[in-house]
Write a protein that holds these residues in place. Structure first.
Motif, PDB file in Angstrom:
ATOM      1  N   GLY A  18     -23.364  48.062  66.314  1.00  0.00           N
ATOM      2  CA  GLY A  18     -22.474  46.909  66.326  1.00  0.00           C
ATOM      3  C   GLY A  18     -22.641  46.070  67.582  1.00  0.00           C
ATOM      4  O   GLY A  18     -22.673  44.837  67.518  1.00  0.00           O
ATOM      5  N   GLY A  19     -22.769  46.723  68.735  1.00  0.00           N
ATOM      6  CA  GLY A  19     -22.944  45.992  69.987  1.00  0.00           C
ATOM      7  C   GLY A  19     -24.260  45.243  70.039  1.00  0.00           C
ATOM      8  O   GLY A  19     -24.331  44.116  70.553  1.00  0.00           O
ATOM      9  N   GLU A  20     -25.324  45.855  69.510  1.00  0.00           N
ATOM     10  CA  GLU A  20     -26.637  45.198  69.490  1.00  0.00           C
ATOM     11  C   GLU A  20     -26.617  43.980  68.569  1.00  0.00           C
ATOM     12  O   GLU A  20     -27.191  42.935  68.902  1.00  0.00           O
ATOM     13  N   LYS A  21     -25.944  44.096  67.431  1.00  0.00           N
ATOM     14  CA  LYS A  21     -25.843  42.951  66.515  1.00  0.00           C
ATOM     15  C   LYS A  21     -25.074  41.806  67.157  1.00  0.00           C
ATOM     16  O   LYS A  21     -25.449  40.636  67.015  1.00  0.00           O
ATOM     17  N   LEU A  22     -24.002  42.131  67.877  1.00  0.00           N
ATOM     18  CA  LEU A  22     -23.219  41.091  68.541  1.00  0.00           C
ATOM     19  C   LEU A  22     -24.032  40.418  69.636  1.00  0.00           C
ATOM     20  O   LEU A  22     -23.997  39.192  69.787  1.00  0.00           O
ATOM     21  N   ARG A  23     -24.802  41.192  70.407  1.00  0.00           N
ATOM     22  CA  ARG A  23     -25.651  40.591  71.436  1.00  0.00           C
ATOM     23  C   ARG A  23     -26.717  39.691  70.812  1.00  0.00           C
ATOM     24  O   ARG A  23     -27.061  38.640  71.367  1.00  0.00           O
ATOM     25  N   LEU A  24     -27.227  40.084  69.643  1.00  0.00           N
ATOM     26  CA  LEU A  24     -28.201  39.233  68.952  1.00  0.00           C
ATOM     27  C   LEU A  24     -27.535  37.949  68.476  1.00  0.00           C
ATOM     28  O   LEU A  24     -28.128  36.860  68.571  1.00  0.00           O
ATOM     29  N   ASN A  25     -26.309  38.036  67.965  1.00  0.00           N
ATOM     30  CA  ASN A  25     -25.551  36.841  67.589  1.00  0.00           C
ATOM     31  C   ASN A  25     -25.395  35.885  68.769  1.00  0.00           C
ATOM     32  O   ASN A  25     -25.564  34.671  68.646  1.00  0.00           O
ATOM     33  N   LEU A  26     -25.047  36.447  69.906  1.00  0.00           N
ATOM     34  CA  LEU A  26     -24.871  35.637  71.116  1.00  0.00           C
ATOM     35  C   LEU A  26     -26.175  34.967  71.524  1.00  0.00           C
ATOM     36  O   LEU A  26     -26.201  33.782  71.872  1.00  0.00           O
ATOM     37  N   ALA A  27     -27.271  35.718  71.480  1.00  0.00           N
ATOM     38  CA  ALA A  27     -28.577  35.166  71.856  1.00  0.00           C
ATOM     39  C   ALA A  27     -28.965  34.021  70.918  1.00  0.00           C
ATOM     40  O   ALA A  27     -29.458  32.974  71.364  1.00  0.00           O
ATOM     41  N   HIS A  28     -28.735  34.194  69.622  1.00  0.00           N
ATOM     42  CA  HIS A  28     -29.096  33.176  68.628  1.00  0.00           C
ATOM     43  C   HIS A  28     -28.298  31.890  68.825  1.00  0.00           C
ATOM     44  O   HIS A  28     -28.834  30.781  68.726  1.00  0.00           O
ATOM     45  N   ALA A  29     -27.001  32.025  69.112  1.00  0.00           N
ATOM     46  CA  ALA A  29     -26.149  30.843  69.277  1.00  0.00           C
ATOM     47  C   ALA A  29     -26.391  30.143  70.603  1.00  0.00           C
ATOM     48  O   ALA A  29     -26.408  28.912  70.678  1.00  0.00           O
ATOM     49  N   MET A  30     -26.599  30.924  71.672  1.00  0.00           N
ATOM     50  CA  MET A  30     -26.668  30.340  73.010  1.00  0.00           C
ATOM     51  C   MET A  30     -28.056  29.840  73.387  1.00  0.00           C
ATOM     52  O   MET A  30     -28.192  29.061  74.326  1.00  0.00           O
ATOM     53  N   VAL A  31     -29.086  30.274  72.656  1.00  0.00           N
ATOM     54  CA  VAL A  31     -30.442  29.854  73.013  1.00  0.00           C
ATOM     55  C   VAL A  31     -30.602  28.342  72.897  1.00  0.00           C
ATOM     56  O   VAL A  31     -31.403  27.733  73.603  1.00  0.00           O
TER      57      VAL A  31
END
Length: 236
Positions: A155-168
């Motif tokens: 769950g934490g890895e998926k959330l970090r990936l979400n953050l990376a996708h939005a903030m890039v």
């Protein structure tokens, strides 16, 4: 101060056909977000916090009211009434959304998902690859995960990936639906530092948080949503 978002009388109801009854999620929401500003939303579970964000992003269509976004692409645009073509374009190039849940195209690796976010924002392929890898490293996603499908992630890895996708893509307007829900304290600090950086660079943000300590020094104004309506509190 330039206004980037004006919400007037926003309400959302859901109709349960099988039960023949209506559920009110949020009612008469009105507030303004200035360019480069950060509004925090707090409240109990089920009060309608996420519904407000989804009506702005237009994954929910508001029942009544206006969501006027001052876009670079179209000028002032009511997102409640805008056609789907304009909404899709704005999501690609101007709007970012981070939820607790990962939504990704099938057979797309973690690296490709973040690259696609940068490509949508208009960067070249070379720039997109560089920015994606920089963002994945920033959020401490192991390189062993970059080229596999994220359905196996924690769950934490998926959330970090979400953050990376939005903030890039450093979106013009960033919506955050409990972006630190399943993160450890060290990663929360990374998120806060990047949000502060984006804010200084002009990104406007609305975020839902349960962690009041995380919000300190980040939000200009905090609204408490209770029984579907807004009450303005002090900045944190």
């Amino acid at each position: 101060m330039e206004k980037i978002l004006e919400i007037q009388g926003l309400s959302k109801q859901f109709y349960l056909y099988e039960q023949d009854r209506e559920i009110k999620s949020c009612s008469d929401i009105t507030f303004t977000l200035n360019k480069g500003g950060f509004i925090g939303i707090v409240g109990t579970s089920g009060a309608g916090k996420s519904t407000v964000l989804r009506c702005i992003y237009r994954t929910y269509l508001a029942t009544t009211g206006k969501v006027v976004y001052n876009s670079l692409s179209y000028g002032k645009l009511d997102l409640v009434r805008a056609d789907e073509r304009k909404i899709i374009h704005l999501r690609k190039v101007e709007l970012g959304y981070v939820s607790q849940f990962l939504t990704i195209l099938p057979r797309t690796t973690a690296r490709e998902h973040v690259i696609n976010g940068a490509l949508d924002a208009g960067f070249s392929y070379k720039e997109s690859v560089e920015k994606a890898e920089e963002m994945l490293r920033y959020f401490k996603l192991s390189e062993t995960l970059w080229d596999i499908y994220p359905n196996t992630f924690s769950g934490g890895e998926k959330l970090r990936l979400n953050l990376a996708h939005a903030m890039v893509k450093a979106p013009r307007l960033l919506l955050l639906d409990e972006p630190t829900a399943s993160l450890d304290n060290d990663t929360k600090l990374l998120v806060k530092e990047l949000l502060m950086k984006l804010k200084k660079e002009g990104t406007s943000m609305i975020g839902i948080f349960h962690d009041l300590e995380f919000m300190e020094g980040l939000c200009d104004h905090v609204y408490n949503i209770s029984k579907g309506s807004f009450q303005k509190g002090e900045a944190l």
